[in-house]
Design a protein around this motif. Structure first.
Motif, PDB file in Angstrom:
ATOM      1  N   ILE A   1     -34.503 -10.002 -19.829  1.00 33.25           N
ATOM      2  CA  ILE A   1     -35.080 -10.357 -21.138  1.00 33.25           C
ATOM      3  C   ILE A   1     -35.496  -9.099 -21.885  1.00 33.25           C
ATOM      4  O   ILE A   1     -35.133  -8.912 -23.053  1.00 33.25           O
ATOM      5  N   ASP A   2     -36.238  -8.231 -21.211  1.00 32.74           N
ATOM      6  CA  ASP A   2     -36.701  -6.999 -21.868  1.00 32.74           C
ATOM      7  C   ASP A   2     -35.537  -6.098 -22.264  1.00 32.74           C
ATOM      8  O   ASP A   2     -35.575  -5.449 -23.306  1.00 32.74           O
ATOM      9  N   GLY A   3     -34.493  -6.070 -21.457  1.00 33.50           N
ATOM     10  CA  GLY A   3     -33.319  -5.267 -21.785  1.00 33.50           C
ATOM     11  C   GLY A   3     -32.585  -5.779 -23.010  1.00 33.50           C
ATOM     12  O   GLY A   3     -32.194  -5.001 -23.890  1.00 33.50           O
ATOM     13  N   LEU A   4     -32.399  -7.093 -23.089  1.00 31.84           N
ATOM     14  CA  LEU A   4     -31.721  -7.678 -24.251  1.00 31.84           C
ATOM     15  C   LEU A   4     -32.535  -7.482 -25.528  1.00 31.84           C
ATOM     16  O   LEU A   4     -31.981  -7.170 -26.588  1.00 31.84           O
ATOM     17  N   VAL A   5     -33.839  -7.653 -25.428  1.00 29.91           N
ATOM     18  CA  VAL A   5     -34.703  -7.448 -26.592  1.00 29.91           C
ATOM     19  C   VAL A   5     -34.710  -5.971 -26.995  1.00 29.91           C
ATOM     20  O   VAL A   5     -34.700  -5.656 -28.195  1.00 29.91           O
ATOM     21  N   LEU A   6     -34.677  -5.070 -26.023  1.00 31.02           N
ATOM     22  CA  LEU A   6     -34.603  -3.644 -26.327  1.00 31.02           C
ATOM     23  C   LEU A   6     -33.328  -3.324 -27.104  1.00 31.02           C
ATOM     24  O   LEU A   6     -33.356  -2.571 -28.082  1.00 31.02           O
ATOM     25  N   ILE A   7     -32.214  -3.915 -26.702  1.00 30.32           N
ATOM     26  CA  ILE A   7     -30.954  -3.707 -27.418  1.00 30.32           C
ATOM     27  C   ILE A   7     -31.076  -4.200 -28.859  1.00 30.32           C
ATOM     28  O   ILE A   7     -30.675  -3.511 -29.798  1.00 30.32           O
ATOM     29  N   ALA A   8     -31.642  -5.391 -29.040  1.00 28.76           N
ATOM     30  CA  ALA A   8     -31.796  -5.950 -30.394  1.00 28.76           C
ATOM     31  C   ALA A   8     -32.716  -5.092 -31.251  1.00 28.76           C
ATOM     32  O   ALA A   8     -32.426  -4.830 -32.429  1.00 28.76           O
ATOM     33  N   MET A   9     -33.825  -4.639 -30.672  1.00 27.72           N
ATOM     34  CA  MET A   9     -34.767  -3.818 -31.434  1.00 27.72           C
ATOM     35  C   MET A   9     -34.183  -2.448 -31.762  1.00 27.72           C
ATOM     36  O   MET A   9     -34.419  -1.917 -32.846  1.00 27.72           O
ATOM     37  N   THR A  10     -33.431  -1.887 -30.830  1.00 23.91           N
ATOM     38  CA  THR A  10     -32.786  -0.591 -31.084  1.00 23.91           C
ATOM     39  C   THR A  10     -31.740  -0.726 -32.180  1.00 23.91           C
ATOM     40  O   THR A  10     -31.638   0.134 -33.061  1.00 23.91           O
ATOM     41  N   ALA A  11     -30.977  -1.806 -32.145  1.00 26.11           N
ATOM     42  CA  ALA A  11     -29.979  -2.049 -33.201  1.00 26.11           C
ATOM     43  C   ALA A  11     -30.667  -2.175 -34.556  1.00 26.11           C
ATOM     44  O   ALA A  11     -30.187  -1.619 -35.553  1.00 26.11           O
ATOM     45  N   LEU A  12     -31.783  -2.885 -34.604  1.00 29.83           N
ATOM     46  CA  LEU A  12     -32.545  -3.011 -35.850  1.00 29.83           C
ATOM     47  C   LEU A  12     -33.008  -1.634 -36.333  1.00 29.83           C
ATOM     48  O   LEU A  12     -32.908  -1.323 -37.527  1.00 29.83           O
ATOM     49  N   ALA A  13     -33.480  -0.810 -35.407  1.00 26.27           N
ATOM     50  CA  ALA A  13     -33.944   0.533 -35.778  1.00 26.27           C
ATOM     51  C   ALA A  13     -32.803   1.396 -36.300  1.00 26.27           C
ATOM     52  O   ALA A  13     -32.990   2.189 -37.224  1.00 26.27           O
ATOM     53  N   LEU A  14     -31.619   1.230 -35.734  1.00 24.96           N
ATOM     54  CA  LEU A  14     -30.478   2.053 -36.140  1.00 24.96           C
ATOM     55  C   LEU A  14     -29.923   1.678 -37.511  1.00 24.96           C
ATOM     56  O   LEU A  14     -29.402   2.541 -38.214  1.00 24.96           O
ATOM     57  N   VAL A  15     -30.011   0.406 -37.889  1.00 25.55           N
ATOM     58  CA  VAL A  15     -29.474   0.001 -39.193  1.00 25.55           C
ATOM     59  C   VAL A  15     -30.509   0.057 -40.301  1.00 25.55           C
ATOM     60  O   VAL A  15     -30.171  -0.047 -41.471  1.00 25.55           O
TER      61      VAL A  15
ATOM     62  N   TRP B   1     -39.405   3.398 -40.890  1.00 21.53           N
ATOM     63  CA  TRP B   1     -40.002   4.051 -39.737  1.00 21.53           C
ATOM     64  C   TRP B   1     -40.401   3.077 -38.638  1.00 21.53           C
ATOM     65  O   TRP B   1     -40.329   3.389 -37.461  1.00 21.53           O
ATOM     66  N   TRP B   2     -40.863   1.904 -38.985  1.00 21.40           N
ATOM     67  CA  TRP B   2     -41.489   1.034 -38.002  1.00 21.40           C
ATOM     68  C   TRP B   2     -40.543   0.431 -36.964  1.00 21.40           C
ATOM     69  O   TRP B   2     -40.963   0.208 -35.818  1.00 21.40           O
ATOM     70  N   PRO B   3     -39.259   0.143 -37.280  1.00 20.97           N
ATOM     71  CA  PRO B   3     -38.411  -0.420 -36.220  1.00 20.97           C
ATOM     72  C   PRO B   3     -38.198   0.529 -35.034  1.00 20.97           C
ATOM     73  O   PRO B   3     -38.021   0.081 -33.902  1.00 20.97           O
TER      74      PRO B   3
END
Length: 144
Positions: A62-76, A80-82
């Motif tokens: 769960i934490d890994g999948l959410v990390l991927i989603a949050m990182t993708a949000l930060a990259l696009v 600053w906050w993502p």
């Protein structure tokens, strides 16, 4: 009780984001909702109650999948906050490996490292949403 408080805070932030903020904040709220709803869903599917004496593979996933989603949000996003949002999730994700590698690691410390970042993420999401609304009001621009 703490979980209900987190859901209440997230609901308030989500309503505020959907009414006034941009797409980044809306997506952040959606990812956070997925994070907070995944654990009860995992438990409902028959997972044993969290014991913290050993690494929990379900929560690691769960934490890994959410990390991927949050990182993708930060990259696009150009905000600053993502990145901070994803950084807090990285702490939760890495806590599982600390538990695996350090068997003498206190169960309370594992629980704290795994759960505390979600409170930090709520604060980051609230502040980021507030800034997005403020910037939108000042510039009149639409947020991504």
């Amino acid at each position: 009780m703490r979980y209900a408080l987190q859901i209440l805070i997230l609901t308030l932030i989500t309503v505020y984001a959907w009414r006034r903020a941009g797409q980044t904040e809306k997506r952040g709220a959606l990812v956070m909702a997925c994070l907070l709803l995944a654990s009860p869903l995992y438990a409902a599917l028959g997972a044993k109650p969290m014991r913290f004496e050993q690494m929990d593979m379900g929560h690691l996933v769960i934490d890994g999948l959410v990390l991927i989603a949050m990182t993708a949000l930060a990259l696009v996003s150009g905000k600053w906050w993502p990145l901070w949002f994803a950084g807090a999730q990285l702490i939760a994700f890495l806590s599982h490996f600390v538990r695996l590698l350090a068997t003498s690691y206190a169960p309370f410390a594992y629980a704290l490292m795994m759960r505390a970042p979600s409170w930090i993420q709520l604060a980051i999401l609230a502040i980021g949403t507030w800034f997005a609304v403020r910037d939108r009001r000042v510039t009149g621009a639409t947020a991504f």
